[in-house]
Design an enzyme around this catalytic site. Sequence first.
Site, PDB file in Angstrom:
ATOM      1  N   LYS A  97     -42.298 -54.471  -1.186  1.00 17.63           N
ATOM      2  CA  LYS A  97     -41.522 -52.768  -1.217  1.00 17.63           C
ATOM      3  C   LYS A  97     -40.396 -53.173  -2.462  1.00 17.63           C
ATOM      4  CE  LYS A  97     -39.164 -50.291   0.565  1.00 17.63           C
ATOM      5  NZ  LYS A  97     -37.654 -49.611   0.119  1.00 17.63           N
ATOM      6  N   ASN A  98     -39.378 -54.476  -1.901  1.00 17.64           N
ATOM      7  CA  ASN A  98     -37.880 -54.290  -2.111  1.00 17.64           C
ATOM      8  C   ASN A  98     -37.593 -55.461  -3.485  1.00 17.64           C
ATOM      9  OD1 ASN A  98     -37.441 -51.893  -0.626  1.00 17.64           O
ATOM     10  ND2 ASN A  98     -36.105 -53.297   0.425  1.00 17.64           N
TER      11      ASN A  98
ATOM     12  N   CYS B  99     -28.552 -40.897   1.160  1.00 15.48           N
ATOM     13  CA  CYS B  99     -29.732 -40.610   1.742  1.00 15.48           C
ATOM     14  C   CYS B  99     -28.622 -40.155   3.563  1.00 15.48           C
ATOM     15  CB  CYS B  99     -30.818 -41.905   1.526  1.00 15.48           C
ATOM     16  SG  CYS B  99     -30.451 -43.848   1.361  1.00 15.48           S
TER      17      CYS B  99
ATOM     18  N   ARG C 218     -24.370 -44.396  -0.318  1.00 13.06           N
ATOM     19  CA  ARG C 218     -24.894 -44.977  -1.687  1.00 13.06           C
ATOM     20  C   ARG C 218     -24.800 -45.401  -2.732  1.00 13.06           C
ATOM     21  NH1 ARG C 218     -30.855 -46.241   0.713  1.00 13.06           N
ATOM     22  NH2 ARG C 218     -30.573 -48.128  -0.689  1.00 13.06           N
TER      23      ARG C 218
ATOM     24  N   ASP D 124     -31.990 -54.258   7.330  1.00 10.29           N
ATOM     25  CA  ASP D 124     -33.543 -53.623   7.608  1.00 10.29           C
ATOM     26  C   ASP D 124     -34.287 -53.708   8.248  1.00 10.29           C
ATOM     27  OD1 ASP D 124     -34.111 -53.785   3.692  1.00 10.29           O
ATOM     28  OD2 ASP D 124     -32.614 -52.649   4.663  1.00 10.29           O
TER      29      ASP D 124
ATOM     30  N   ARG E  74     -43.328 -44.860   3.328  1.00  8.55           N
ATOM     31  CA  ARG E  74     -42.963 -45.618   2.197  1.00  8.55           C
ATOM     32  C   ARG E  74     -42.435 -46.477   2.365  1.00  8.55           C
ATOM     33  NH1 ARG E  74     -36.368 -41.373   1.183  1.00  8.55           N
ATOM     34  NH2 ARG E  74     -37.225 -43.349  -0.180  1.00  8.55           N
TER      35      ARG E  74
HETATM   36  C1  EPZ Z   1     -31.467 -52.291  -1.371  1.00  6.39           C
HETATM   37  O1  EPZ Z   1     -30.704 -51.550  -1.344  1.00  6.39           O
HETATM   38  C2  EPZ Z   1     -32.498 -52.676  -0.208  1.00  6.39           C
HETATM   39  N1  EPZ Z   1     -33.448 -52.133  -1.062  1.00  6.39           N
HETATM   40  C3  EPZ Z   1     -32.593 -51.612   0.745  1.00  6.39           C
HETATM   41  O2  EPZ Z   1     -33.462 -51.641   1.467  1.00  6.39           O
HETATM   42  C4  EPZ Z   1     -31.751 -52.911   1.466  1.00  6.39           C
HETATM   43  O3  EPZ Z   1     -30.985 -52.323   3.087  1.00  6.39           O
HETATM   44  C5  EPZ Z   1     -30.452 -53.049   0.975  1.00  6.39           C
HETATM   45  O4  EPZ Z   1     -30.283 -53.624  -0.210  1.00  6.39           O
HETATM   46  C6  EPZ Z   1     -29.274 -53.984   1.085  1.00  6.39           C
HETATM   47  O5  EPZ Z   1     -29.909 -54.973   1.928  1.00  6.39           O
HETATM   48  C7  EPZ Z   1     -33.914 -52.082  -2.120  1.00  6.39           C
HETATM   49  O6  EPZ Z   1     -33.949 -53.328  -2.828  1.00  6.39           O
HETATM   50  C8  EPZ Z   1     -34.467 -51.597  -3.303  1.00  6.39           C
HETATM   51  P1  EPZ Z   1     -26.935 -52.491  -1.621  1.00  6.39           P
HETATM   52  P2  EPZ Z   1     -29.075 -51.060  -2.186  1.00  6.39           P
HETATM   53  O7  EPZ Z   1     -26.363 -52.175  -2.831  1.00  6.39           O
HETATM   54  O8  EPZ Z   1     -29.885 -52.115  -3.627  1.00  6.39           O
HETATM   55  C9  EPZ Z   1     -23.449 -50.773  -1.363  1.00  6.39           C
HETATM   56  C10 EPZ Z   1     -35.483 -50.219   2.470  1.00  6.39           C
HETATM   57  O9  EPZ Z   1     -35.615 -49.903   3.911  1.00  6.39           O
HETATM   58  N2  EPZ Z   1     -22.706 -50.183  -2.500  1.00  6.39           N
HETATM   59  O10 EPZ Z   1     -27.264 -53.795  -1.283  1.00  6.39           O
HETATM   60  O11 EPZ Z   1     -29.250 -49.725  -2.669  1.00  6.39           O
HETATM   61  C11 EPZ Z   1     -23.799 -49.700  -0.655  1.00  6.39           C
HETATM   62  O12 EPZ Z   1     -23.274 -48.596  -0.574  1.00  6.39           O
HETATM   63  C12 EPZ Z   1     -33.935 -50.753   2.034  1.00  6.39           C
HETATM   64  O13 EPZ Z   1     -35.999 -50.648   2.146  1.00  6.39           O
HETATM   65  C13 EPZ Z   1     -21.223 -50.101  -2.678  1.00  6.39           C
HETATM   66  O14 EPZ Z   1     -20.142 -49.955  -2.474  1.00  6.39           O
HETATM   67  O15 EPZ Z   1     -28.514 -51.896  -1.244  1.00  6.39           O
HETATM   68  C14 EPZ Z   1     -24.292 -50.699   0.738  1.00  6.39           C
HETATM   69  O16 EPZ Z   1     -23.063 -50.062   2.359  1.00  6.39           O
HETATM   70  C15 EPZ Z   1     -32.643 -49.161   2.697  1.00  6.39           C
HETATM   71  N3  EPZ Z   1     -21.317 -49.285  -4.807  1.00  6.39           N
HETATM   72  C16 EPZ Z   1     -23.937 -52.113   0.903  1.00  6.39           C
HETATM   73  O17 EPZ Z   1     -22.726 -51.453  -0.750  1.00  6.39           O
HETATM   74  C17 EPZ Z   1     -22.577 -49.661  -5.200  1.00  6.39           C
HETATM   75  O18 EPZ Z   1     -22.608 -50.708  -6.556  1.00  6.39           O
HETATM   76  C18 EPZ Z   1     -25.311 -52.579   0.416  1.00  6.39           C
HETATM   77  O19 EPZ Z   1     -26.068 -51.833  -0.735  1.00  6.39           O
HETATM   78  C19 EPZ Z   1     -23.699 -50.568  -5.090  1.00  6.39           C
HETATM   79  C20 EPZ Z   1     -23.805 -50.490  -3.243  1.00  6.39           C
END
Ligand code: EPZ
Length: 420
Positions: A22-23, A116, A121, A305, A397
């Site tokens: 998915k990701n 969410c 996020r 995850d 999802r």
């Molecule tokens: C991706 O989300 C995945 N989703 C998530 O999977 C996964 O948990 C996450 O990466 C971490 O591995 C997809 O790929 C569609 P991040 P993403 O930006 O890109 C903080 C699932 O269950 N952050 O790496 O949104 C953020 O709040 C989903 O399949 C900032 O602070 O994750 C989080 O605490 C859930 N500022 C951490 O970094 C930013 O600009 C990691 O977020 C961006 C992120």
Amino acid sequence: MDRYVITGKQRLEGRVVTGGAKNASLPLMAAAILAEGKTVLTGVPRLTDIFNMAEVMKTLGCKADFRNNELVLDTSSLTENTFDQELMRRMRASNLVLGPMLAKYGQVNLPSPGGCAIGTRPMDQHIKGLKELGVKIKVKHGYLEAKVDKKLMGAEIYLDIPSVGATENIMMAAVLAEGTTVLHNAAREPEIVDLQNLLNKMGAKVRGAGTHVIRIDGVKKLQSAEHTVIPDRIEAGTHMLAAVMTQGDILVENVVPEHVSPIIAKLRQGGATITTNGDSVRVQHKGKFKAVDLKTLAYPGFPTDMQPQFLALLTMAEGTSIVTETIFENRFQHVPELTRMGAKIRVEGRAAIVCGVPTLEGAFVQATDLRAGAALFLAALAAEEGTVLERVDYIDRGYENLEEKYRALGAKLQRVVKQA
Ligand code: EPZ
């Protein structure tokens, strides 16, 4: 909202084939915006998040033809720059159109996808990187207004957090920029490597995905391409845990063993028997699983995850485990539901202390997000008596054909469709 009625204590054995990631699929779909013509993605899982992303692309004027697991995205009539606010808020990953739309059109007004269940996020890292490329960004009234006066210019960018989404958005913006971009502290997830592979098939010049430094030499134009999505390492990990939690024996096929190596290591540490062979992983377990401590980290650390699912396993381990969630600030919503099933867990900030109990009891429980739903699904398979699991829509999802796959492994469950 549908519910599952699950009979517990079913030993699962047999083989299960993991679907496409998915990701990986979500950024690959967004990348189609960068090229003229038809991008063909195969091995795309039929999941709610994918359907939602296809809807987002359609509101931009893209044609999306999804048959079985093949998705054809025709961007030749991509013109619109309007977004459906409700649609964008439904799924965080819709923000992945930001980079490609800027690269293609130089401006985009994106409803901010918002937070969410698992956290606020924010998008500060996305914004930081895009600004370095010359994008002017204003965030107001719940919209993110982004504009490039002339062309995107390559830059040296340092991320404060190895954010997966920020890495993907910056990569997709930089491929059509003037000059070279070097992205430091980039996320190293396998899905980033998959995105690099599609972009390079389209004619981009991206190197270093999978390491902390990604180098992108901008080009003028990209051609549409064909690509098969990598297997879903989180779906595979979920099935691996099902074998351990039900004292079973499951051969998980269509897996890249390296992508699930942190999960294999933790399962072996607790006493499970794991054998890898090419693109399959066999997981067997009998008796008690030994308590292990767990800390989630960016790849190649233990994946966040898989934290809810692994915590469900630890509720029945021998001994006490400490589970530390370092990625998201609110990813223990599965804990109160597991407690209803007899688990003994205490959450203190980012850590959950899990005292193993002999077994969980069936109960009425509710999914609060995708991976919490997966954790409760596994717990229900292992628990005494029966469990009713509400809000299966969260599980839809991220898991395709879950009932069929688990019935084939010996699970007794049915889906009760609740009239809206
Ligand atoms: C991706 O989300 C995945 N989703 C998530 O999977 C996964 O948990 C996450 O990466 C971490 O591995 C997809 O790929 C569609 P991040 P993403 O930006 O890109 C903080 C699932 O269950 N952050 O790496 O949104 C953020 O709040 C989903 O399949 C900032 O602070 O994750 C989080 O605490 C859930 N500022 C951490 O970094 C930013 O600009 C990691 O977020 C961006 C992120």
